[in-house]
Motif scaffolding. Structure first.
Motif, PDB file in Angstrom:
ATOM      1  N   ALA A  73       0.830  -1.212   0.000  1.00  0.00           N
ATOM      2  CA  ALA A  73       0.000   0.000   0.000  1.00  0.00           C
ATOM      3  C   ALA A  73       0.864   1.261   0.000  1.00  0.00           C
ATOM      4  O   ALA A  73       0.347   2.374  -0.037  1.00  0.00           O
ATOM      5  CB  ALA A  73      -0.931   0.010   1.209  1.00  0.00           C
ATOM      6  N   GLY A  74       2.191   1.087   0.054  1.00  0.00           N
ATOM      7  CA  GLY A  74       3.094   2.233   0.060  1.00  0.00           C
ATOM      8  C   GLY A  74       3.206   2.891   1.428  1.00  0.00           C
ATOM      9  O   GLY A  74       3.681   4.016   1.537  1.00  0.00           O
ATOM     10  N   GLU A  75       2.768   2.171   2.459  1.00  0.00           N
ATOM     11  CA  GLU A  75       2.811   2.707   3.817  1.00  0.00           C
ATOM     12  C   GLU A  75       4.017   2.142   4.564  1.00  0.00           C
ATOM     13  O   GLU A  75       4.643   1.190   4.125  1.00  0.00           O
ATOM     14  CB  GLU A  75       1.514   2.355   4.544  1.00  0.00           C
ATOM     15  CG  GLU A  75       0.294   2.973   3.887  1.00  0.00           C
ATOM     16  CD  GLU A  75      -1.017   2.471   4.474  1.00  0.00           C
ATOM     17  OE1 GLU A  75      -0.988   1.709   5.472  1.00  0.00           O
ATOM     18  OE2 GLU A  75      -2.065   2.828   3.923  1.00  0.00           O
ATOM     19  N   ARG A  76       4.303   2.719   5.722  1.00  0.00           N
ATOM     20  CA  ARG A  76       5.450   2.281   6.526  1.00  0.00           C
ATOM     21  C   ARG A  76       5.224   0.883   7.100  1.00  0.00           C
ATOM     22  O   ARG A  76       4.121   0.527   7.486  1.00  0.00           O
ATOM     23  CB  ARG A  76       5.703   3.250   7.676  1.00  0.00           C
ATOM     24  CG  ARG A  76       6.339   4.535   7.211  1.00  0.00           C
ATOM     25  CD  ARG A  76       6.563   5.465   8.359  1.00  0.00           C
ATOM     26  NE  ARG A  76       7.323   4.790   9.406  1.00  0.00           N
ATOM     27  CZ  ARG A  76       8.191   5.386  10.200  1.00  0.00           C
ATOM     28  NH1 ARG A  76       8.382   6.658  10.097  1.00  0.00           N
ATOM     29  NH2 ARG A  76       8.830   4.703  11.134  1.00  0.00           N
ATOM     30  N   CYS A  77       6.300   0.131   7.145  1.00  0.00           N
ATOM     31  CA  CYS A  77       6.292  -1.160   7.809  1.00  0.00           C
ATOM     32  C   CYS A  77       7.648  -1.345   8.473  1.00  0.00           C
ATOM     33  O   CYS A  77       8.564  -0.549   8.250  1.00  0.00           O
ATOM     34  CB  CYS A  77       5.975  -2.294   6.825  1.00  0.00           C
ATOM     35  SG  CYS A  77       7.076  -2.410   5.419  1.00  0.00           S
ATOM     36  N   ALA A  78       7.777  -2.362   9.289  1.00  0.00           N
ATOM     37  CA  ALA A  78       9.021  -2.620  10.011  1.00  0.00           C
ATOM     38  C   ALA A  78       9.505  -4.033   9.719  1.00  0.00           C
ATOM     39  O   ALA A  78       8.718  -4.966   9.622  1.00  0.00           O
ATOM     40  CB  ALA A  78       8.820  -2.433  11.511  1.00  0.00           C
ATOM     41  N   CYS A  79      10.815  -4.155   9.614  1.00  0.00           N
ATOM     42  CA  CYS A  79      11.434  -5.462   9.396  1.00  0.00           C
ATOM     43  C   CYS A  79      11.516  -6.190  10.731  1.00  0.00           C
ATOM     44  O   CYS A  79      12.011  -5.642  11.711  1.00  0.00           O
ATOM     45  CB  CYS A  79      12.831  -5.282   8.805  1.00  0.00           C
ATOM     46  SG  CYS A  79      13.720  -6.825   8.537  1.00  0.00           S
ATOM     47  N   LYS A  80      11.051  -7.422  10.755  1.00  0.00           N
ATOM     48  CA  LYS A  80      11.092  -8.216  11.987  1.00  0.00           C
ATOM     49  C   LYS A  80      12.516  -8.679  12.301  1.00  0.00           C
ATOM     50  O   LYS A  80      12.835  -8.965  13.447  1.00  0.00           O
ATOM     51  CB  LYS A  80      10.162  -9.420  11.878  1.00  0.00           C
ATOM     52  CG  LYS A  80       8.704  -9.024  11.920  1.00  0.00           C
ATOM     53  CD  LYS A  80       7.806 -10.227  11.993  1.00  0.00           C
ATOM     54  CE  LYS A  80       6.364  -9.763  12.102  1.00  0.00           C
ATOM     55  NZ  LYS A  80       5.449 -10.884  12.245  1.00  0.00           N
ATOM     56  N   LEU A  81      13.393  -8.699  11.300  1.00  0.00           N
ATOM     57  CA  LEU A  81      14.752  -9.176  11.510  1.00  0.00           C
ATOM     58  C   LEU A  81      15.675  -8.068  12.025  1.00  0.00           C
ATOM     59  O   LEU A  81      16.325  -8.227  13.051  1.00  0.00           O
ATOM     60  CB  LEU A  81      15.302  -9.770  10.212  1.00  0.00           C
ATOM     61  CG  LEU A  81      16.634 -10.492  10.299  1.00  0.00           C
ATOM     62  CD1 LEU A  81      16.532 -11.702  11.232  1.00  0.00           C
ATOM     63  CD2 LEU A  81      17.081 -10.956   8.929  1.00  0.00           C
TER      64      LEU A  81
END
Length: 154
Positions: A73-81
């Motif tokens: 969706a072009g929104e912010r996300c975070a890497c779990k690693l």
């Protein structure tokens, strides 16, 4: 069969109206508003990230339905690693662009047409940006295209 007379008149009226609609009229009226943002976003992101969503820092796959949905969706996300926060344009030539996906898509398409004589000022007017912005993006697309050629494409 009373309706067939009305239908024929309606078709005749419609065909008369179309006689006054030209390609030049459409080009003059065209703007970025005619493009669907979601469809352009999907196209741009699928071409930036063929395959799957990945963290631009550690290259790990984006995991979790919410993170994957936010990524596409072009929104912010975070890497779990690695914990890095990013969007789908982070680490790409579109990072910091401050343009809507439909503007990016239209600009890319019109730049291709430019090779056949479309004026930079006309492209800028259709997208709603300055001619200088078009010149900057012409260079960015050229550099990105050269990098893709050197890497053997995707």
């Amino acid at each position: 069969m009373e309706n067939s007379g009305k239908d024929a008149a309606h078709v005749e009226d419609a065909s008369r109206a179309l006689k006054y609609f030209t390609a030049s009229d459409a080009a003059a009226a065209f703007s970025v508003d005619f493009l669907d943002e979601a469809a352009c976003r999907a196209w741009v992101l699928r071409n930036l990230h063929p395959g799957e969503a990945r963290c631009p820092g550690c290259r790990a796959s984006v995991e979790g339905p919410g993170a994957v949905r936010n990524f596409w969706a072009g929104e912010r996300c975070a890497c779990k690693l690695c914990g890095r926060k990013f969007t789908a344009v982070s680490g790409t030539f579109l990072q910091g662009a401050q343009l809507a996906f439909r503007q990016v898509f239209l600009m890319a398409a019109l730049m291709e047409v430019r090779e056949h004589g479309l004026d930079i000022k006309l492209i800028a007017g259709m997208i709603g940006v300055s001619p200088d912005t078009i010149r900057i993006w012409l260079r960015k697309f050229k550099v990105f295209g050269e990098e893709m050629d050197e890497d053997g494409g995707r």
